[in-house]
Write a protein that holds these residues in place. Structure first.
Motif, PDB file in Angstrom:
ATOM      1  N   LEU A 108       1.086  -1.218   0.356  1.00 33.60           N
ATOM      2  CA  LEU A 108      -0.174  -0.028  -0.001  1.00 33.60           C
ATOM      3  C   LEU A 108       0.905   1.550  -0.162  1.00 33.60           C
ATOM      4  N   LYS A 109       0.260   2.523  -1.030  1.00 34.07           N
ATOM      5  CA  LYS A 109       1.174   3.827  -0.993  1.00 34.07           C
ATOM      6  C   LYS A 109       0.202   4.701   0.282  1.00 34.07           C
ATOM      7  N   SER A 110      -1.272   4.187   0.473  1.00 37.70           N
ATOM      8  CA  SER A 110      -1.936   4.898   1.527  1.00 37.70           C
ATOM      9  C   SER A 110      -2.738   3.809   1.880  1.00 37.70           C
ATOM     10  N   LEU A 111      -2.988   4.038   3.493  1.00 39.37           N
ATOM     11  CA  LEU A 111      -3.497   3.214   4.415  1.00 39.37           C
ATOM     12  C   LEU A 111      -5.583   3.692   3.823  1.00 39.37           C
ATOM     13  N   SER A 112      -5.725   5.109   3.015  1.00 37.38           N
ATOM     14  CA  SER A 112      -6.905   5.165   3.100  1.00 37.38           C
ATOM     15  C   SER A 112      -7.321   5.244   1.671  1.00 37.38           C
ATOM     16  N   VAL A 113      -8.721   5.233   1.634  1.00 41.27           N
ATOM     17  CA  VAL A 113      -8.739   6.234  -0.153  1.00 41.27           C
ATOM     18  C   VAL A 113     -10.169   7.129   0.053  1.00 41.27           C
TER      19      VAL A 113
END
Length: 429
Positions: A59-64
């Motif tokens: 993952l590059k981020s933990l959220s969308v």
């Protein structure tokens, strides 16, 4: 499926049959405790690591966020959106009537008591997304949370292989007005919502079903933190009570519908006819091989069983001991036995009422107690997302009426300050 004759079973045999999802060597607990400790100590870093380990995605981020959710939701076909809209509307209709104001009561002249609802401020919703993505669970949890008026709704769901969320989850997020979804699943998601990380807020109560690891994490969190849980909602299960008025094809389909959730799901048939049991087994052998999730469903069916009873009363006796998450009464005589139901999460009446309709769109909630917890727990409702605070008001007349009673009871317990708190008021009124 192995078949048992109820008349041949001892109390000990029945207790063994109704027991499920046990962890005798505490192997699951050990794994979950390690995950919880890691998330508590390392926060987001642990979540990134678990995404790589369990979800096989870097993952590059933990959220969308809102824009990405909108982009994903737009990819749905019109008929898919309509189906989700219909489910949303039915579920909302059923849950809206659960929110009501209670009347005040004057317990004696001048003494008025009542209760008022307050939403739980911060709630966490866990939406499973392992072997199957469940937008229906998002509806079942998000709708009552919105109706209750919860101030903050934190949503966690495992990432897909592309590092995003499923488009169906995105569309439900839009229906619910949710603008951010956190990409974490399993026990680590439960731990993140219980303790908070750099990205994920700590919540007051965690909701949502899951596998044995998720369930174990929720029970550990409830006993070791100030974060509550909805219930122990683990691997899914169904118990079907059927007589000769039932349709073997329907019953087999219901058993398989539950079995395809996961290898640790359980489907139990309790029938008044050994001949009917054989017909259901024949249907299982016919329907199972063509299912896309045949391997998963087959393993669950191998761990399931049939109980042949003498009559519907015996069937209900066994069912109440099993305390099923889902109970299907596949009989024309269902009206004669519903009053005998003591332990069940949700009940489906008659030969046309598939458990699937409750899973998706009839309106009732499908987040239900499993593993015999239906003996003490109810399914999720609007009540699950609110607190009921008691109030009382005492007038001059009231303190004179109730004061002497309180003075005597305080003396009986040897609590002089309690008595005095009333006595000083009586003197001034």
């Amino acid at each position: 499926m192995k078949t048992y004759n109820y008349s041949d079973l001892s109390k000990e045999d029945i207790q063994k049959l109704v027991q499920r999802n046990v962890d005798p060597a505490d192997e699951i607990r050990a794994v979950v405790e390690e995950i919880i400790t890691n998330v508590r100590n390392n926060g987001d870093r642990a979540l990134f690591d678990y995404a790589a380990k369990f979800d096989k995605v870097e993952l590059k981020s933990l959220s969308v966020g809102k824009e990405e959710i909108a982009e994903l939701a737009a990819s749905l076909l019109p008929e898919q959106k309509l189906a989700l809209d219909t489910a949303y509307n039915n579920i909302r209709k059923f849950h809206e009537i659960q929110l009501h104001t209670e009347a005040k009561v004057e317990t004696m002249p001048g003494v008025t008591c009542w209760r008022e609802l307050r939403p739980i401020a911060k709630v966490g919703l866990y939406i499973p997304g392992g072997t199957a993505v469940l937008p229906s669970t998002f509806l079942m949890l998000g709708i009552p949370a919105r109706i209750a008026g919860c101030h903050e709704i934190v949503v966690c769901s495992p990432p897909q292989k592309n590092g995003k969320i499923n488009a169906y989850i995105a569309y439900v997020a839009q229906l619910l007005g949710i603008e951010k979804i956190y990409l974490t699943g399993g026990a680590q998601a439960v731990a993140a919502m219980a303790y908070g990380t750099e990205s994920i807020p700590k919540v007051d109560k965690i909701f949502g079903p899951g596998n044995q690891y998720v369930t174990k994490a929720k029970t550990i969190i409830q006993s070791t933190t100030n974060t509550a849980i909805d219930m122990p909602a683990g691997p899914s299960e169904v118990l079907v009570i059927a007589d000769n008025s039932a349709v073997p094809e329907f019953v087999a389909a219901d058993l398989l519908a539950q079995a395809e959730h996961g290898v640790d799901s359980q489907s139990v048939l309790v029938t008044t006819s050994a001949d009917f049991a054989e017909k259901v087994i024949a249907e299982l052998n016919k329907q199972l091989p063509v299912l896309p999730r045949a391997v998963i469903a087959g393993k669950a069916i191998d761990n399931s069983y049939i109980v042949v009873v003498n009559d519907l009363n015996e069937a209900m006796n066994f069912s109440n001991q099993y305390a099923p998450e889902h109970l299907i009464l596949a009989t024309d005589q269902w009206q004669q036995i519903t009053t005998k139901i003591i332990n069940a999460g949700s009940v489906f009446l008659g030969n046309l009422t598939s458990e699937s309709v409750g899973d998706y769109a009839s309106g009732t909630n499908h987040t239900l107690p499993t593993s015999a917890y239906a003996r003490a727990y109810s399914g999720v409702s609007v009540d699950s997302f609110v607190k009921k605070i008691t109030f009382q008001h005492i007038s001059n007349e009231g303190i004179k009426n109730i004061g002497p009673t309180v003075e005597i009871l305080a003396e009986l317990e040897g609590l002089q300050a309690h008595k005095n708190a009333v006595t000083v008021r009586m003197k001034k009124s």
